[in-house]
Design an enzyme around this catalytic site. Structure first.
Site, PDB file in Angstrom:
ATOM      1  N   HIS A 103      -3.736  -4.934   0.739  1.00 41.77           N
ATOM      2  CA  HIS A 103      -3.127  -5.495   1.954  1.00 41.77           C
ATOM      3  C   HIS A 103      -3.277  -7.017   1.956  1.00 41.77           C
ATOM      4  O   HIS A 103      -4.231  -7.544   2.545  1.00 41.77           O
ATOM      5  CB  HIS A 103      -3.797  -4.914   3.204  1.00 41.77           C
ATOM      6  CG  HIS A 103      -3.504  -3.469   3.415  1.00 41.77           C
ATOM      7  ND1 HIS A 103      -2.444  -3.031   4.167  1.00 41.77           N
ATOM      8  CD2 HIS A 103      -4.123  -2.365   2.944  1.00 41.77           C
ATOM      9  CE1 HIS A 103      -2.417  -1.717   4.160  1.00 41.77           C
ATOM     10  NE2 HIS A 103      -3.428  -1.281   3.425  1.00 41.77           N
ATOM     11  N   GLU A 108      -1.805  -9.109   3.644  1.00 38.54           N
ATOM     12  CA  GLU A 108      -1.647  -9.691   4.983  1.00 38.54           C
ATOM     13  C   GLU A 108      -2.989 -10.040   5.634  1.00 38.54           C
ATOM     14  O   GLU A 108      -3.056 -10.944   6.459  1.00 38.54           O
ATOM     15  CB  GLU A 108      -0.838  -8.757   5.901  1.00 38.54           C
ATOM     16  CG  GLU A 108      -1.485  -7.437   6.300  1.00 38.54           C
ATOM     17  CD  GLU A 108      -1.231  -6.286   5.325  1.00 38.54           C
ATOM     18  OE1 GLU A 108      -1.042  -6.563   4.131  1.00 38.54           O
ATOM     19  OE2 GLU A 108      -1.253  -5.124   5.761  1.00 38.54           O
ATOM     20  N   CYS A 153       0.830  -1.205   0.000  1.00 38.46           N
ATOM     21  CA  CYS A 153       0.000   0.000   0.000  1.00 38.46           C
ATOM     22  C   CYS A 153       0.866   1.257   0.000  1.00 38.46           C
ATOM     23  O   CYS A 153       1.389   1.644  -1.030  1.00 38.46           O
ATOM     24  CB  CYS A 153      -0.993  -0.061   1.164  1.00 38.46           C
ATOM     25  SG  CYS A 153      -2.432   0.978   0.868  1.00 38.46           S
TER      26      CYS A 153
END
Ligand code: GLN
Length: 540
Positions: free
Chosen positions: A513, A515, A380
């Site tokens: 993102h 994650e 990001c």
């Protein structure tokens, strides 16, 4: 009909209510039950989206674009059930809904009060959007005794009256400290915490006691007696070496068994704990170690990059390697110190972020990674910084920057013009900051013959976003001519989603993102690949 399990905490915060709830959810799910987990947060922000990670840790983003508490990340990672907007509520949201309704005349003639109007709204949240779930686990943020959590506790008390005790269970998590000086385990804080809970009308059915060491039978009996809880329902949770052991530990302590017994139902099948046993042993093995440098603004706060830290660990599990996170504060990283401070790392990661502070340190680290061919992963803000670095140093646009923090710059990063979600057009704004970013799951198309396509093994991906600014697509050809490829785009080709560098072992930036979607039992392909590349890095 759904059964409700309310999880409260006492004595101190950070006892691991989230992890306990998530582990219980896993155990119930793997015995064949449909489970939902939700979180109620007592603060006045409408959501944590506007809070600094220093205040509240990471903001976790759901598929449907809610900015939520990081505990929802634990829930997803342990259960693999995607959370929704309707799974997290705050006092701020409850009050703003009630006040809005009052202004619309919804309570005409009535005095609007905490009881019943606020508590009714909370009760509505608890059972909203529930259809064929067998269990709804509701975690109440904060600690019993806080002024702020009172309306939530009152609401769950009423809820269990409304729906009957046979459909609601109260679990209370407390601390059982060990006093070194007297070599004793102390049950008094637990007794007091339960007393506090009972004074507001809630009798816990199960008490989970967090302790540094095993709690002897004598002390468990004491807790059972003073807290008015069956001895079998005094569950101990002794500190585990890795969080992946938590479901195994709660199973050994029979938490799930006691829950099912309370509701008078049987397990449909034996829970499968093998995946957790396997990853626990991988994590605890003395594997080869690698250092990954994370350069960010919030590195001193453990929870600020929770999902990211987890995803890197998952990448390590997939590659049989222990990942050490070397956290470097970006605003303390001076240009001339980069090679020294990053000497020991085999991979460099720049996570999401906001604002100017620390950007020059991040840009210097990216230059180092690009030139020295060290695996680089920009997430990001990290991808946006990689674009700025490349523009300044390879395209020679010296004043290239982002309008997020430099209005007079050459905008290689600028406010997102507009985007489309389910047929509705949204426009970027810098005015109302709450909930106005491009949030949640969006599709990206992957370019043929790109590194990213090889990693995902797919033409199209869906990942979670949380950003207000975008890469200036008008400059695309300049970047590509010099070897920085835009290898993932939004389906309308307007928003750059992924960049990658040619002639570099691993240099990838993503606007989303990844994650948030990594799971210990199914590590995310990007983290798997990044850690693999870092493991193979023999430079320096
Ligand atoms: N501040 C940047 C933006 O809003 C990046 C956000 C992030 O890293 N999550 O676009």
């Amino acid at each position: 009909m759904a059964r409700y399990i309310f999880v409260t905490g006492g004595v101190v915060s950070s006892l691991g209510k989230g992890l306990s709830s998530a582990s219980l959810a896993y155990l119930l799910k793997s015995q064949g039950y449909k489970v939902r987990i939700r979180k109620m947060d007592p603060y006045l922000n409408v959501d944590p989206g506007t809070m600094s990670p220093f205040q509240h840790g990471e903001v976790f983003v759901t598929d449907d674009g809610a900015e939520t508490d990081l505990d929802l990340g634990h829930y997803e990672r342990f259960t693999n059930i995607s959370s929704k907007q309707s799974d997290n509520i705050t006092t701020g949201k409850i009050y703003s809904d009630v006040i809005k309704m009052e202004r619309q005349g919804g309570y005409l003639g009535k005095t609007v009060q905490v009881i019943p109007h606020i508590t009714d709204r909370i009760k509505k949240f608890i059972s909203k959007d529930i259809s064929n779930e067998d269990f709804v686990i509701c975690e109440i943020g904060g600690t019993v005794g806080d002024i702020e959590s009172l309306p939530f506790l009152e609401a769950i008390r009423q809820f269990s009256n409304d729906h009957g005790r046979s459909r609601s269970l109260f679990v209370h998590l407390t601390l059982v400290p060990f006093m070194k000086s007297s070599d004793e385990i102390k049950t008094k804080p637990t007794q007091h915490s339960v007393k506090e809970l009972r004074s507001i009308g809630i009798q816990p059915d199960i008490v989970i006691c967090r302790s540094e060491q095993h709690i002897p039978l004598e002390q468990r009996k004491k807790i059972s007696l003073f807290c008015n809880v069956d001895i079998e329902n005094v569950i101990e949770t002794v500190d585990v070496k890795t969080i992946y052991e938590a479901p195994i530990s709660f199973y050994n302590q029979k938490l799930d068994k006691q829950v099912l017994k309370y509701f008078k139902i049987k397990s449909k099948k034996k829970p499968n704990l093998n995946p957790w046993k396997n990853i626990t042993s991988t994590v605890l093995k003395n594997n080869k170690e690698i250092n990954i440098g994370i350069i960010g603004k919030y590195v001193n706060l453990k929870d600020a990059y929770k999902s990211l830290d987890e995803a890197l660990t998952h990448g390590g599990i997939a590659n049989n390697v222990k990942v050490n996170l070397v956290r470097i504060e970006s605003d303390k990283l001076k240009k001339n110190e980069v090679s020294k401070k990053l000497k020991s790392v085999s991979g460099i990661l720049i996570p999401g972020g906001f604002g100017k502070r620390g950007t020059e340190g991040k840009i210097a680290a990216i230059k180092f990674a690009r030139e020295k061919k060290i695996p680089f992963f920009g997430i990001c803000f990290g991808m946006q910084m990689a674009i700025i670095e490349f523009a300044r140093n390879k395209l020679n646009i010296k004043n290239a920057s982002s309008t997020e923090f430099d209005k007079k710059c050459f905008p290689v990063i600028g406010l997102i013009h507009e985007w489309n979600r389910n047929g509705k057009v949204f426009k970027g704004t810098e005015k109302n900051l709450g909930g106005t970013m491009r949030l949640g799951l969006y599709t990206a198309k992957l370019k043929n013959n790109s590194a990213i396509k090889k990693i995902y093994k797919s033409n199209e991906i869906k990942e979670r976003h949380r950003h207000r600014y975008e890469v200036n697509n008008n400059q695309r050809s300049k970047f590509e001519k010099k070897g920085l490829i835009f290898s993932g785009m939004s389906p309308d080709n307007k928003l750059p989603e992924i960049i990658e560098l040619k002639n570099h072992p691993w240099f990838i930036g993503v606007q989303f993102h990844p994650e948030f979607k990594s799971r210990p039992l199914s590590p995310h392909p990007l983290f798997k690949s990044f850690i693999k590349a870092s493991k193979n890095y023999h430079g320096k």
